[in-house]
Design a protein around this motif. Structure first.
Motif, short mmCIF file in Angstrom:
data_model
loop_
_atom_site.label_atom_id
_atom_site.label_comp_id
_atom_site.label_asym_id
_atom_site.label_seq_id
_atom_site.Cartn_x
_atom_site.Cartn_y
_atom_site.Cartn_z
N TYR A 177 -5.70 -23.85 -110.54
CA TYR A 177 -5.62 -23.56 -111.73
C TYR A 177 -7.69 -23.36 -112.46
O TYR A 177 -8.00 -23.58 -111.77
N GLU A 236 0.32 -31.34 -106.72
CA GLU A 236 0.13 -30.63 -108.42
C GLU A 236 1.28 -31.46 -109.83
O GLU A 236 -0.23 -31.04 -111.22
N GLN A 258 -0.82 -32.30 -113.47
CA GLN A 258 -0.78 -31.52 -114.58
C GLN A 258 -1.01 -33.20 -115.66
O GLN A 258 -1.17 -33.03 -116.59
#
Length: 227
Positions: A126, A208, A212
């Motif tokens: 990311y 993940e 986030q």
């Protein structure tokens, strides 16, 4: 490692800033404390990229005696944000010759940490932050990758690898990581990220969703294709 070298058992990282500060002829006008903060922040992120934590700091001050205490305060702010004690700071000041523009360099010596780190190909990658440079950094501080959540996620193992994006931009850093791969991103992949306003983060795939929530702003998953 990104821009680190191993010296015996220690990891050495460094960064510098020039023509940014409080002198009349500086290109970017900023407080000496803020200038040192961003320079030290880059150097600290380079330590994390090498899975190390700083134990000693060397400061080269080209701005004169008056800037020293502000530079030290900027360095200390990095460690305050990370929740760490600031290592000893030593170094030198150019006091014989007055300079027309500000300049400093910060070197950190660190100790590698015992961490189990997944290979970068096994991670989801990311971007965190936006590519900003110069006055953009001063105008959009909320869009600069924030140090505290990066360090906390690195310490907890949610972030397996940290890879700062520097002056050559996102695509150049992505190529260093993955070879001849084209990065797919909504960001300008060729633009300089200045003082590492963007940081690449390698996240465990099973973490993940948590990541986030942890990085709720300017956090984007990357895709890659062959060049």
């Amino acid at each position: 490692m990104r821009n680190a070298i191993k010296v015996g058992e220690l990891i050495a990282t460094t960064d510098n800033a020039a023509a940014i500060g409080e002198k009349a002829q500086d290109v970017v006008s900023a407080s000496d404390k803020l200038t040192a903060y961003f320079t030290a922040r880059v150097t600290f992120l380079e330590q994390l990229a090498a899975n190390a934590l700083p134990s000693h700091i060397l400061l080269a001050n080209f701005s004169g005696d008056a800037a020293w205490s502000s530079y030290v305060a900027g360095i200390q702010q990095v460690f305050d944000e990370a929740g760490l004690s600031c290592p000893p700071i030593d170094g030198s000041t150019e006091s014989n010759m007055p300079t027309l523009q500000s300049g400093l360099s910060i070197t950190m010596l660190g100790e590698q940490q015992k961490r189990t780190v997944a290979e970068h190909e096994q991670l989801s990658w990311y971007t965190y932050g936006l590519p900003l440079v110069g006055n953009e950094v001063l105008a959009q501080p909320e869009d600069v990758a924030q140090l505290q959540p990066i360090f906390e996620a690195w310490k907890e193992g949610m972030v397996q690898q940290v890879w700062p994006v520097g002056s050559k931009g996102l695509q150049a850093e992505f190529t260093r990581l993955f070879g001849k791969q084209q990065v797919k991103s909504s960001l300008d992949v060729e633009k300089t990220a200045g003082p590492c306003a963007v940081v690449l983060l390698g996240i465990h795939p099973e973490k993940e969703q948590i990541a986030q929530k942890n990085f709720s702003r300017n956090f984007e998953k990357l895709r890659k294709t062959a060049l």
